[in-house]
Design an enzyme around this catalytic site. Structure first.
Site, PDB file in Angstrom:
ATOM      1  N   HIS A   1      -4.381  -3.451   6.020  1.00 22.84           N
ATOM      2  CA  HIS A   1      -4.147  -3.713   4.601  1.00 22.84           C
ATOM      3  C   HIS A   1      -5.481  -4.103   3.969  1.00 22.84           C
ATOM      4  O   HIS A   1      -5.849  -5.273   3.911  1.00 22.84           O
ATOM      5  CB  HIS A   1      -3.119  -4.827   4.395  1.00 22.84           C
ATOM      6  CG  HIS A   1      -3.102  -5.315   2.969  1.00 22.84           C
ATOM      7  ND1 HIS A   1      -2.667  -4.531   1.929  1.00 22.84           N
ATOM      8  CD2 HIS A   1      -3.504  -6.479   2.411  1.00 22.84           C
ATOM      9  CE1 HIS A   1      -2.803  -5.197   0.789  1.00 22.84           C
ATOM     10  NE2 HIS A   1      -3.311  -6.383   1.057  1.00 22.84           N
TER      11      HIS A   1
ATOM     12  N   ASP B   1       0.844  -1.202   0.000  1.00 21.48           N
ATOM     13  CA  ASP B   1       0.000   0.000   0.000  1.00 21.48           C
ATOM     14  C   ASP B   1       0.877   1.249   0.000  1.00 21.48           C
ATOM     15  O   ASP B   1       0.603   2.224  -0.704  1.00 21.48           O
ATOM     16  CB  ASP B   1      -0.906  -0.006   1.235  1.00 21.48           C
ATOM     17  CG  ASP B   1      -1.637  -1.321   1.385  1.00 21.48           C
ATOM     18  OD1 ASP B   1      -2.708  -1.470   0.799  1.00 21.48           O
ATOM     19  OD2 ASP B   1      -1.114  -2.225   2.070  1.00 21.48           O
TER      20      ASP B   1
END
Ligand code: NAX
Length: 327
Positions: A189, A161
């Site tokens: 996440h 990410d």
């Protein structure tokens, strides 16, 4: 030469494994002077074990000078014996249209068993990175299942990410990825993660001021980073693999070798910083030195950011509640 480090990789015959093993064996993760031993775990299933043998044949055929030994395992109790690093990749992957919640219970079993095995046979200093989704909650389960290991040894992968965010920001601002400093991603996440460039700089200048577009932040940037995994599945028909392996390499390399004061994002058990309940496996800005990570402290959290952090925290608490009966 240095003594070899033992690295376990689970799900080693999967698609992330195929992008990961070669780079570990070539020294990209632990250093070009660091010999490695690879201990690879797959499910006992005959097809998976056969595929694992095939991957091992290919790794052997690279004749990597740093690779001292590579072994195949179907039991975490042997795969995790004396390891320095564990990359827990093996999990039930998400296919098109599949919800994260469906993955929770299937994966809880896997990470309870693997946490127990780490507790029993890994080095007490083992560094554990959970990649398999839902990564934060799986890391939390493994940590809870390994009461004799320091909880700081358990981490979840937010680095993909982080890297996705960096790349989007560099394109938007027309700057080099490498020139962006002090960027981070908070939380889970998952699409709820909060990619936060309020503190980011380029050559000492504020990246937020350079972009100066709160609409883009809320309506383009955050959804693009948050839904990138789904966009890759839609385009490729398969989930992210090489970029995920790359992020795993970045995460462990920085944890082991340090970040020279620069920020990276790691999913780690909270120490209570920023009001995140202690033990919650949460993405934080950290710096790494001497094999340890430290949360960057004292960052102001404005109203918008607090709302984003609350949202991703609420999702994590819900996941945690969903597996509580198993721990
Ligand atoms: P694959 O299905 O290609 O490979 C997974 C492998 O794990 C399979 O070979 C399977 O046999 C093995 N496996 C399953 N259970 C196991 C167990 N208990 N012990 C050992 N091996 C086991 O999936 P792949 O694309 O490699 O993805 C692996 C995991 O990473 C998935 O859970 C996926 O959702 C997750 N991801 C996490 C990301 C992150 O940023 N944290 C991003 C990429 C990826 O989606």
């Amino acid at each position: 030469t240095k003594p070899a480090m033992r690295v376990a990789v689970t799900g080693a015959a999967g698609q992330i494994g195929y992008s990961l093993l070669f780079r570990i064996a070539s020294g990209e993760m632990l250093g070009k002077d660091q010999p490695v031993i690879l201990q690879l775990l797959e499910i006992p299933d005959e097809k998976a074990q056969k595929a694992l043998k095939g991957v091992i044949m290919e790794v052997e055929d690279c004749a990597f000078p740093l690779l001292q030994e590579i072994t195949a395992h179907s039991d975490p109790m042997t795969a995790f014996k004396d390891i320095d690093v564990a990359l827990l990749v093996g999990a039930r992957p998400r296919g098109p249209g599949m919800e994260r919640k469906d993955l929770l219970s299937a994966n809880a079993q896997i990470f309870t068993a693997q946490g127990k095995a780490l507790n029993a046979v890994a080095k007490r200093t083992v560094k554990v990175l959970v990649v398999g989704n839902p990564a934060n909650t799986n890391a939390y389960i493994a940590m809870k299942s390994a009461p004799d290991l320091p909880k700081e040894n358990f981490t979840a992968m937010l680095r993909l990410d982080h890297n996705r965010g960096l790349s989007q920001l560099a394109t938007k601002a027309g700057v080099a990825v490498a020139d962006i400093k002090t960027f981070t991603v908070w939380g889970n996440h998952s699409p709820t993660m909060y990619a936060d460039y309020r503190f980011a700089t380029v050559g000492g200048k504020s990246l937020k001021d350079m972009i100066n577009d709160q609409d883009w932040n809320a309506n383009v940037f955050l959804p693009t980073v948050g839904k990138r995994g789904a966009a890759i599945i839609d385009a490729r028909g398969l989930s992210s693999a090489a970029s995920a392996a790359n992020a795993a390499i970045d995460h462990i390399r920085d944890w082991v070798l340090g970040t020279n004061g620069e920020w990276v994002t790691m999913g780690i058990p909270s120490d209570g910083s920023y009001g995140i309940p202690e033990g919650t496996m949460f993405g934080f800005p950290v710096t790494c030195a001497d094999g340890k990570y430290t949360i960057v402290q004292g960052l102001p959290i404005d109203e918008f950011s607090q709302a984003c952090i609350n949202k991703t925290l609420a999702e994590l608490e819900e996941e945690k509640a969903g597996v509580a009966h198993l721990l």
